[in-house]
Design a protein around this motif. Structure first.
Motif, PDB file in Angstrom:
ATOM      1  N   ALA A 230       0.797  -1.231   0.000  1.00 42.99           N
ATOM      2  CA  ALA A 230       0.000   0.000   0.000  1.00 42.99           C
ATOM      3  C   ALA A 230       0.829   1.280   0.000  1.00 42.99           C
ATOM      4  CB  ALA A 230      -0.940   0.006   1.208  1.00 42.99           C
ATOM      5  N   PHE A 231       2.035   1.236   0.578  1.00 46.52           N
ATOM      6  CA  PHE A 231       2.842   2.457   0.632  1.00 46.52           C
ATOM      7  C   PHE A 231       3.716   2.632  -0.606  1.00 46.52           C
ATOM      8  CE2 PHE A 231       6.987   4.375   1.733  1.00 46.52           C
ATOM      9  CZ  PHE A 231       6.549   5.679   1.921  1.00 46.52           C
ATOM     10  N   SER A 232       4.195   1.530  -1.171  1.00 46.96           N
ATOM     11  CA  SER A 232       5.176   1.604  -2.260  1.00 46.96           C
ATOM     12  C   SER A 232       4.744   2.411  -3.485  1.00 46.96           C
ATOM     13  CB  SER A 232       5.591   0.194  -2.684  1.00 46.96           C
ATOM     14  OG  SER A 232       6.247  -0.479  -1.636  1.00 46.96           O
ATOM     15  N   PRO A 233       3.455   2.453  -3.855  1.00 51.12           N
ATOM     16  CA  PRO A 233       3.089   3.271  -5.029  1.00 51.12           C
ATOM     17  C   PRO A 233       3.521   4.726  -4.940  1.00 51.12           C
ATOM     18  CG  PRO A 233       1.278   1.822  -4.460  1.00 51.12           C
ATOM     19  CD  PRO A 233       2.304   1.674  -3.360  1.00 51.12           C
ATOM     20  N   PHE A 234       3.628   5.276  -3.744  1.00 50.24           N
ATOM     21  CA  PHE A 234       3.995   6.691  -3.621  1.00 50.24           C
ATOM     22  C   PHE A 234       5.472   6.946  -3.908  1.00 50.24           C
ATOM     23  CE2 PHE A 234      -0.038   6.577  -1.336  1.00 50.24           C
ATOM     24  CZ  PHE A 234      -0.669   7.716  -1.852  1.00 50.24           C
ATOM     25  N   PRO A 235       6.425   6.239  -3.266  1.00 50.11           N
ATOM     26  CA  PRO A 235       7.831   6.494  -3.611  1.00 50.11           C
ATOM     27  C   PRO A 235       8.218   6.017  -5.011  1.00 50.11           C
ATOM     28  CG  PRO A 235       7.687   4.719  -2.005  1.00 50.11           C
ATOM     29  CD  PRO A 235       6.328   5.345  -2.095  1.00 50.11           C
ATOM     30  N   LEU A 236       7.475   5.061  -5.586  1.00 48.56           N
ATOM     31  CA  LEU A 236       7.800   4.620  -6.950  1.00 48.56           C
ATOM     32  C   LEU A 236       7.716   5.767  -7.938  1.00 48.56           C
ATOM     33  CD1 LEU A 236       6.076   1.115  -7.362  1.00 48.56           C
ATOM     34  CD2 LEU A 236       8.516   1.615  -7.558  1.00 48.56           C
ATOM     35  N   GLY A 237       6.696   6.607  -7.782  1.00 43.39           N
ATOM     36  CA  GLY A 237       6.562   7.763  -8.659  1.00 43.39           C
ATOM     37  C   GLY A 237       6.072   7.452 -10.057  1.00 43.39           C
ATOM     38  N   PHE A 238       5.547   6.253 -10.284  1.00 49.38           N
ATOM     39  CA  PHE A 238       5.063   5.870 -11.602  1.00 49.38           C
ATOM     40  C   PHE A 238       3.614   6.333 -11.802  1.00 49.38           C
ATOM     41  CE2 PHE A 238       7.909   1.815 -11.439  1.00 49.38           C
ATOM     42  CZ  PHE A 238       9.021   2.599 -11.682  1.00 49.38           C
ATOM     43  N   ILE A 287      14.329  -3.992   4.510  1.00 49.85           N
ATOM     44  CA  ILE A 287      15.429  -3.074   4.836  1.00 49.85           C
ATOM     45  C   ILE A 287      16.101  -2.608   3.550  1.00 49.85           C
ATOM     46  CG2 ILE A 287      17.711  -2.908   5.907  1.00 49.85           C
ATOM     47  CD1 ILE A 287      16.638  -4.881   8.069  1.00 49.85           C
ATOM     48  N   ALA A 288      16.322  -3.536   2.616  1.00 54.09           N
ATOM     49  CA  ALA A 288      16.919  -3.180   1.328  1.00 54.09           C
ATOM     50  C   ALA A 288      16.027  -2.184   0.582  1.00 54.09           C
ATOM     51  CB  ALA A 288      17.135  -4.431   0.480  1.00 54.09           C
ATOM     52  N   ALA A 289      14.709  -2.390   0.631  1.00 57.49           N
ATOM     53  CA  ALA A 289      13.784  -1.465  -0.029  1.00 57.49           C
ATOM     54  C   ALA A 289      13.916  -0.066   0.559  1.00 57.49           C
ATOM     55  CB  ALA A 289      12.346  -1.973   0.105  1.00 57.49           C
ATOM     56  N   GLY A 290      14.070   0.015   1.876  1.00 48.36           N
ATOM     57  CA  GLY A 290      14.237   1.320   2.507  1.00 48.36           C
ATOM     58  C   GLY A 290      15.530   2.003   2.099  1.00 48.36           C
ATOM     59  N   ILE A 291      16.579   1.203   1.905  1.00 45.14           N
ATOM     60  CA  ILE A 291      17.879   1.770   1.527  1.00 45.14           C
ATOM     61  C   ILE A 291      17.854   2.291   0.091  1.00 45.14           C
ATOM     62  CG2 ILE A 291      20.305   1.197   1.098  1.00 45.14           C
ATOM     63  CD1 ILE A 291      20.088  -0.797   3.454  1.00 45.14           C
ATOM     64  N   THR A 350      -0.034   4.423   8.902  1.00 52.81           N
ATOM     65  CA  THR A 350       1.167   4.577   9.730  1.00 52.81           C
ATOM     66  C   THR A 350       2.391   4.801   8.847  1.00 52.81           C
ATOM     67  OG1 THR A 350       0.223   3.129  11.431  1.00 52.81           O
ATOM     68  CG2 THR A 350       2.601   3.502  11.499  1.00 52.81           C
ATOM     69  N   ALA A 351       2.484   4.017   7.774  1.00 49.24           N
ATOM     70  CA  ALA A 351       3.606   4.173   6.842  1.00 49.24           C
ATOM     71  C   ALA A 351       3.612   5.553   6.207  1.00 49.24           C
ATOM     72  CB  ALA A 351       3.535   3.099   5.763  1.00 49.24           C
ATOM     73  N   ALA A 352       2.441   6.031   5.785  1.00 50.92           N
ATOM     74  CA  ALA A 352       2.356   7.356   5.167  1.00 50.92           C
ATOM     75  C   ALA A 352       2.737   8.449   6.152  1.00 50.92           C
ATOM     76  CB  ALA A 352       0.944   7.589   4.627  1.00 50.92           C
ATOM     77  N   ALA A 353       2.301   8.322   7.405  1.00 50.28           N
ATOM     78  CA  ALA A 353       2.638   9.326   8.422  1.00 50.28           C
ATOM     79  C   ALA A 353       4.137   9.314   8.719  1.00 50.28           C
ATOM     80  CB  ALA A 353       1.845   9.056   9.698  1.00 50.28           C
ATOM     81  N   LEU A 354       4.728   8.129   8.800  1.00 53.06           N
ATOM     82  CA  LEU A 354       6.175   8.038   9.040  1.00 53.06           C
ATOM     83  C   LEU A 354       6.962   8.643   7.886  1.00 53.06           C
ATOM     84  CD1 LEU A 354       6.433   4.414  10.513  1.00 53.06           C
ATOM     85  CD2 LEU A 354       6.869   6.556  11.732  1.00 53.06           C
ATOM     86  N   ALA A 355       6.496   8.403   6.663  1.00 54.46           N
ATOM     87  CA  ALA A 355       7.174   8.961   5.491  1.00 54.46           C
ATOM     88  C   ALA A 355       7.113  10.477   5.501  1.00 54.46           C
ATOM     89  CB  ALA A 355       6.552   8.416   4.216  1.00 54.46           C
ATOM     90  N   HIS A 356       5.950  11.013   5.869  1.00 50.01           N
ATOM     91  CA  HIS A 356       5.783  12.469   5.916  1.00 50.01           C
ATOM     92  C   HIS A 356       6.698  13.090   6.965  1.00 50.01           C
ATOM     93  CE1 HIS A 356       3.785  16.365   5.678  1.00 50.01           C
ATOM     94  NE2 HIS A 356       3.654  16.351   6.997  1.00 50.01           N
ATOM     95  N   TYR A 358       9.531  11.523   8.544  1.00 45.04           N
ATOM     96  CA  TYR A 358      10.940  11.127   8.591  1.00 45.04           C
ATOM     97  C   TYR A 358      11.538  10.719   7.242  1.00 45.04           C
ATOM     98  CZ  TYR A 358       9.623  10.782  13.508  1.00 45.04           C
ATOM     99  OH  TYR A 358       9.140  11.051  14.764  1.00 45.04           O
ATOM    100  N   GLY A 359      10.743  10.676   6.187  1.00 43.73           N
ATOM    101  CA  GLY A 359      11.266  10.279   4.892  1.00 43.73           C
ATOM    102  C   GLY A 359      10.815   8.889   4.495  1.00 43.73           C
ATOM    103  N   ASP A 360      11.006   8.545   3.216  1.00 46.53           N
ATOM    104  CA  ASP A 360      10.460   7.311   2.664  1.00 46.53           C
ATOM    105  C   ASP A 360      11.170   6.042   3.119  1.00 46.53           C
ATOM    106  OD1 ASP A 360       8.557   8.730   1.304  1.00 46.53           O
ATOM    107  OD2 ASP A 360       9.633   8.733  -0.616  1.00 46.53           O
ATOM    108  N   THR A 361      12.357   6.163   3.699  1.00 46.98           N
ATOM    109  CA  THR A 361      13.072   4.976   4.169  1.00 46.98           C
ATOM    110  C   THR A 361      12.434   4.378   5.412  1.00 46.98           C
ATOM    111  OG1 THR A 361      15.190   5.706   3.253  1.00 46.98           O
ATOM    112  CG2 THR A 361      15.286   4.123   5.078  1.00 46.98           C
ATOM    113  N   VAL A 362      11.966   5.222   6.308  1.00 43.17           N
ATOM    114  CA  VAL A 362      11.511   4.776   7.634  1.00 43.17           C
ATOM    115  C   VAL A 362      10.331   3.807   7.576  1.00 43.17           C
ATOM    116  CG1 VAL A 362      10.591   5.558   9.853  1.00 43.17           C
ATOM    117  CG2 VAL A 362      12.470   6.800   8.770  1.00 43.17           C
ATOM    118  N   PRO A 363       9.319   4.001   6.716  1.00 43.28           N
ATOM    119  CA  PRO A 363       8.228   3.014   6.680  1.00 43.28           C
ATOM    120  C   PRO A 363       8.694   1.591   6.412  1.00 43.28           C
ATOM    121  CG  PRO A 363       7.590   4.996   5.501  1.00 43.28           C
ATOM    122  CD  PRO A 363       9.036   5.151   5.847  1.00 43.28           C
ATOM    123  N   TYR A 364       9.706   1.431   5.570  1.00 51.84           N
ATOM    124  CA  TYR A 364      10.203   0.090   5.282  1.00 51.84           C
ATOM    125  C   TYR A 364      10.962  -0.494   6.480  1.00 51.84           C
ATOM    126  CZ  TYR A 364       8.897   0.979   0.455  1.00 51.84           C
ATOM    127  OH  TYR A 364       8.191   1.261  -0.691  1.00 51.84           O
TER     128      TYR A 364
END
Length: 408
Positions: A230-238, A287-291, A350-356, A358-364
């Motif tokens: 559910a969170f990945s579509p946003f950082p993908l940017g597609f 963890i790799a996805a977050g990196i 929760t993932a969206a709030a964490l991204a907002h 602390y950045g997109d790495t933290v949700p992963y």
């Protein structure tokens, strides 16, 4: 199951195929909105957190409703419960398509979740009861429907989402209406035995140590599952089609490992060992996805690799729950699903709030931590799961044999 006649998984009664088809469409609803999340956020002027609530309302109501589905189906019958569930999905998917606000879509997705709970919880028991080849064949067929639905959902969402964010919802209405007709005409209630379940049955079921361990592990595991989905579509940017193709690959990977790889693994090793290894690898993948989150290509690789691991976990968990207690399968499934869907409900916002914040790495990283807690739960609960491991080898061997048609 050792004495159950085996045959090809594809040789099933018409009513099994009718329910399996409807399962495919129902599971499509999980990933259907993935490709259109950015479009919904833009069109309805919603924040990412608000948009992620489309998953939360759906999964929260699905989970809570699971606690009463066995009570309902034991009184009105499996076929009636399936039809009520499918009918509710048709109605609320249509209302989502016609809605003019994100709040409306969130609310209608909750109604969709109620229909989904009634249908899904009854569908597994129906397939297990009617499938040729025993419970191993039924579970593999159910997981195949899950994998196909999860794979096709984002692809259909991407195709129709290119036209309008409303398109995927109209697509579900049409497909679920076909599923409703198939169940209405092909599923036979003949000989169905109704033994009314007490309202408290799912709550009491969670007192069983093995089922409680699996439910808690699944709650944490589902956090990882739905952060990835559910969170990945946003950082993908597609665009919608790019997101749809990404999660089509993810769903295909999930389907392949759930139908072919998981049964083969269960033939060779214990269920708890498989879960511990799969959860550890999934945590590494998250963890790799977050990196690499800033690189869309690398993130796609992590998403598809995650699908491979999720497929293994889904099948092993489903089989483990079916063997966890001597309770009716519908009761065990409802109790377990109620808890695990709550994990899925909390993850997206929760993932969206964490991204907002602390950045997109933290949700992963948050998702990886939850998956490790799932592994710790299984590890600490291994004594309660000992009987599941004892039956796991035979079940996995039977399921694999049915799948490849060893005995025709």
């Amino acid at each position: 199951m050792s004495g159950t006649p085996q045959g090809s998984i594809w040789r099933q009664p018409a009513q099994v195929w009718a329910v399996a088809f409807a399962c495919v469409v129902a599971f499509m609803g999980i990933g259907l909105v993935d490709p259109i999340l950015p479009a919904i956020a833009e069109s309805l002027e919603a924040s990412p957190v608000e948009t992620e609530l489309l998953f939360t309302s759906y999964l929260l109501v699905t989970g809570l409703a699971m606690l009463i589905t066995s009570w309902i189906s034991s009184r009105i019958g499996a076929k009636a419960t399936l039809l009520v569930g499918l009918g509710l999905i048709v109605v609320f998917a249509l209302l989502c398509a016609l809605s003019g606000s994100v709040v409306g879509v969130i609310g209608f997705r909750a109604g969709w979740g109620l229909g989904n709970a009634l249908f899904i919880s009854t569908a597994l028991a129906t397939i297990v009861g009617a499938a040729a080849g025993g419970s191993g064949a039924a579970i593999v067929l159910y997981e195949a429907a899950l994998g196909l639905g999860i794979a096709v959902g984002p692809l259909l969402g991407g195709l129709l989402g290119e036209l309008s964010w409303r398109g995927p919802f109209f697509g579900v209405v049409a497909l679920m209406a076909i599923g409703f007709i198939a169940v209405l005409t092909l599923v036979r209630p003949d000989g169905e035995r109704r033994e009314p379940m007490p309202f408290s049955a799912p709550f009491r079921a969670l007192r069983r140590p093995a089922l409680a361990v699996l439910a808690v592990a699944a709650l944490f595991y589902n956090i990882g599952f739905f952060v990835l989905l559910a969170f990945s579509p946003f950082p993908l940017g597609f665009g919608a089609m790019g997101i749809g193709l990404t999660f089509f690959g993810w769903g295909v990977a999930l389907a392949v490992t759930s139908v072919w790889v998981a049964p083969a693994l269960m033939r060779r090793t214990s269920r708890t060992s498989i879960m511990l290894v799969a959860l550890a690898l999934l945590a590494v993948d998250l963890i790799a996805a977050g990196i690499v989150v800033a690189s869309p290509a690398a993130l796609v690789v992590c998403i598809v690799a995650g699908g491979l691991l999720l497929g293994v976990m889904n099948t092993v968990l489903t089989e483990a729950v079916m063997e966890a207690t001597d309770l009716p399968r519908s009761v065990a499934s409802s109790a377990y699903s109620a808890v695990r869907f709550l994990g899925g409900a909390m993850a997206p916002p929760t993932a969206a709030a964490l991204a907002h914040a602390y950045g997109d790495t933290v949700p992963y990283l948050f998702a990886a931590g939850a998956v490790l807690l799932a592994a710790l739960t299984v590890l600490l609960g291994r004594r309660a799961l000992a009987h599941i491991d004892e039956s796991g080898s035979d079940e996995g061997e039977d399921a694999a044999a049915v799948l490849i048609g060893d005995a025709t």
